[in-house]
Design a protein around this motif. Structure first.
Motif, PDB file in Angstrom:
ATOM      1  N   ASP A  11      56.430 131.435  -7.766  1.00  0.00           N
ATOM      2  CA  ASP A  11      56.541 132.258  -6.562  1.00  0.00           C
ATOM      3  C   ASP A  11      55.510 131.765  -5.545  1.00  0.00           C
ATOM      4  O   ASP A  11      54.313 131.715  -5.838  1.00  0.00           O
ATOM      5  N   VAL A  12      56.004 131.398  -4.363  1.00  0.00           N
ATOM      6  CA  VAL A  12      55.171 130.741  -3.363  1.00  0.00           C
ATOM      7  C   VAL A  12      55.013 131.651  -2.142  1.00  0.00           C
ATOM      8  O   VAL A  12      56.005 132.225  -1.654  1.00  0.00           O
ATOM      9  N   ASN A  13      53.808 131.787  -1.649  1.00  0.00           N
ATOM     10  CA  ASN A  13      53.582 132.556  -0.429  1.00  0.00           C
ATOM     11  C   ASN A  13      54.034 131.726   0.772  1.00  0.00           C
ATOM     12  O   ASN A  13      53.492 130.646   1.025  1.00  0.00           O
ATOM     13  N   VAL A  14      55.025 132.227   1.492  1.00  0.00           N
ATOM     14  CA  VAL A  14      55.532 131.483   2.656  1.00  0.00           C
ATOM     15  C   VAL A  14      55.192 132.194   3.968  1.00  0.00           C
ATOM     16  O   VAL A  14      55.834 131.972   4.986  1.00  0.00           O
ATOM     17  N   GLY A  15      54.170 133.066   3.924  1.00  0.00           N
ATOM     18  CA  GLY A  15      53.681 133.647   5.169  1.00  0.00           C
ATOM     19  C   GLY A  15      53.531 135.151   5.173  1.00  0.00           C
ATOM     20  O   GLY A  15      52.860 135.699   6.051  1.00  0.00           O
ATOM     21  N   MET A  16      54.156 135.842   4.217  1.00  0.00           N
ATOM     22  CA  MET A  16      54.017 137.298   4.164  1.00  0.00           C
ATOM     23  C   MET A  16      52.902 137.655   3.192  1.00  0.00           C
ATOM     24  O   MET A  16      52.923 137.190   2.047  1.00  0.00           O
ATOM     25  N   CYS A  24      51.897 132.181  -4.707  1.00  0.00           N
ATOM     26  CA  CYS A  24      50.715 131.307  -4.725  1.00  0.00           C
ATOM     27  C   CYS A  24      50.620 130.524  -3.417  1.00  0.00           C
ATOM     28  O   CYS A  24      51.585 130.440  -2.644  1.00  0.00           O
ATOM     29  N   ASP A  25      49.467 129.935  -3.209  1.00  0.00           N
ATOM     30  CA  ASP A  25      49.304 128.969  -2.124  1.00  0.00           C
ATOM     31  C   ASP A  25      50.289 127.824  -2.380  1.00  0.00           C
ATOM     32  O   ASP A  25      50.365 127.323  -3.513  1.00  0.00           O
ATOM     33  N   PRO A  26      51.045 127.388  -1.366  1.00  0.00           N
ATOM     34  CA  PRO A  26      52.007 126.304  -1.604  1.00  0.00           C
ATOM     35  C   PRO A  26      51.378 125.084  -2.278  1.00  0.00           C
ATOM     36  O   PRO A  26      52.012 124.439  -3.126  1.00  0.00           O
ATOM     37  N   ALA A  27      50.130 124.773  -1.935  1.00  0.00           N
ATOM     38  CA  ALA A  27      49.471 123.588  -2.506  1.00  0.00           C
ATOM     39  C   ALA A  27      49.168 123.759  -3.989  1.00  0.00           C
ATOM     40  O   ALA A  27      48.873 122.769  -4.673  1.00  0.00           O
ATOM     41  N   ASP A  28      49.257 124.993  -4.481  1.00  0.00           N
ATOM     42  CA  ASP A  28      48.912 125.269  -5.876  1.00  0.00           C
ATOM     43  C   ASP A  28      50.147 125.298  -6.793  1.00  0.00           C
ATOM     44  O   ASP A  28      50.026 125.483  -8.011  1.00  0.00           O
ATOM     45  N   ALA A  29      51.332 125.125  -6.205  1.00  0.00           N
ATOM     46  CA  ALA A  29      52.569 125.321  -6.977  1.00  0.00           C
ATOM     47  C   ALA A  29      52.700 124.317  -8.120  1.00  0.00           C
ATOM     48  O   ALA A  29      53.118 124.684  -9.237  1.00  0.00           O
TER      49      ALA A  29
END
Ligand SMILES: Cc1ncc(COP(=O)(O)O)c(C=O)c1O
Length: 335
Positions: free
Chosen positions: A126-131, A136-141
């Motif tokens: 699950d990636v945080n895309v702005g909300m 997670c932080d996209p860089a941490d996926a």
């Protein structure tokens, strides 16, 4: 039975409008390209109607929704698009649904640990895309996908819900594209077949996900109607006028806060101004000199937010024209 004979407050679903909404969404997102979100309707009978239209994979927000859909034989491909740290509860649900395919969203080593201990086989990162919520932080996926694999889990791909953009009035398409660029970057690190996201507010703008997680489009509400998403309001609340104050110019109907989700503001009555909703009452006056209704008259209220309205009711009364043709339990309520 006719609509006017239902005990009120009654949540009423127009079957033809529901089917039209499903057909419209299905034309753009056919079969399992649509992963209907059960959080909006919390009802296995409605989920069955979606499955009969080819939409056999479901998105959920609670373990209760997973367990209920699986028990109803709708467990082809269930996604819990939410984080869980209670491994015991998760295990009970997984073990209680041996025939279901259940995928869990994870965004931390803690949620990966809970999934592994619960006997889950498949996860989405699950990636945080702005909300500001889960993800997670996209860089941490990539790191999290590796951590999941190290625990024996299969990473099916990624999910990222751009909920902050659902009713964005300015440059919505470009903003959704930017949010999805974050998700695609995460997907490059994670791999897998699934890129899951989107909702009713972005159904015509999100061209990047492999599956759309929309749910509100089925029943709709005035909030999404005002955003112009293009689906019909298939659900309304029927109330009965229980008191009229002719001198003061208001009428009072028999349902309020406890029958309506209020986080998107007051609901609406055609041709009327709602003064306020109280626990068990809605107080309103008529516009343009129209006469007040009489005590005993029925009144139609259009909810502002479908999800928290449905979850306050035990059943959906299903209608065609004025006839009540079915009663669908809201059997995925609670947690
Ligand atoms: C994870 C997730 N995906 C998708 C949705 C989209 O739902 P809707 O159809 O209401 O836009 C939601 C709504 O809250 C959600 O939480």
């Amino acid at each position: 039975m006719r609509i006017d004979e239902l005990p009120t407050p009654a949540l009423v679903v127009d079957l033809d409008l529901l089917d039209a909404n499903i057909a419209r969404m299905g034309a753009a997102w056919p079969g399992t390209r649509l992963r209907p979100h059960a959080k909006a309707f919390k009802c296995t009978s409605l989920a069955r109607r979606l499955a009969d239209a080819g939409h056999t994979a479901f998105c959920t927000a609670t373990l209760r929704e997973i367990a209920g859909l699986a028990a109803a034989g709708l467990g082809d491909d269930l996604l819990l698009a939410n984080e869980v740290v209670d491994a015991d509860r998760l295990r009970a649900v997984i073990e209680g649904a041996p025939d279901a395919r259940i995928t869990i969203a994870v965004d931390s080593v803690e949620t990966i640990d809970a999934a592994a201990r619960a006997g889950v086989h498949e996860v989405l990162i699950d990636v945080n895309v702005g909300m500001p919520r889960c993800g997670c932080d996209p860089a941490d996926a990539g790191r999290l996908a590796d951590a999941a694999r190290a625990r024996g889990l299969v990473a099916r791909g990624v999910m990222g819900y751009e909920g902050h953009l659902m009713t964005e009035p300015v440059d919505q398409g470009a903003k959704v594209e930017s949010a999805m660029a974050l998700l695609l970057d995460a997907h490059d690190q994670v791999g897998g077949d699934v890129i899951s996201g989107g909702g009713t507010g972005s159904w015509s703008k999100n061209h990047w996900v492999t599956e759309l997680q929309a749910g509100s489009f089925t029943l709709m509400d005035t909030h999404y109607e005002a955003a112009g998403v293009g689906f019909a309001k298939a659900m309304r609340l029927q109330l009965t006028v229980v008191s009229v104050n002719g001198t003061g110019g208001w009428a009072t109907a028999d349902g309020g806060l406890k029958a309506l989700g209020m986080d998107h503001g007051n609901s609406s009555i055609d041709g009327a101004d709602i003064w306020y909703h109280a626990d068990e009452h809605t107080v309103f006056s008529m516009r343009d000199g129209a006469p007040l209704p009489a005590v005993g008259d029925r009144v139609t209220v259009w909810p502002a937010h479908v999800d928290p309205t449905v979850s306050q009711h035990e059943q959906l009364w299903v209608t065609r024209g004025d006839e009540v043709v079915d009663r669908w339990p809201v059997d995925l309520r609670n947690w």
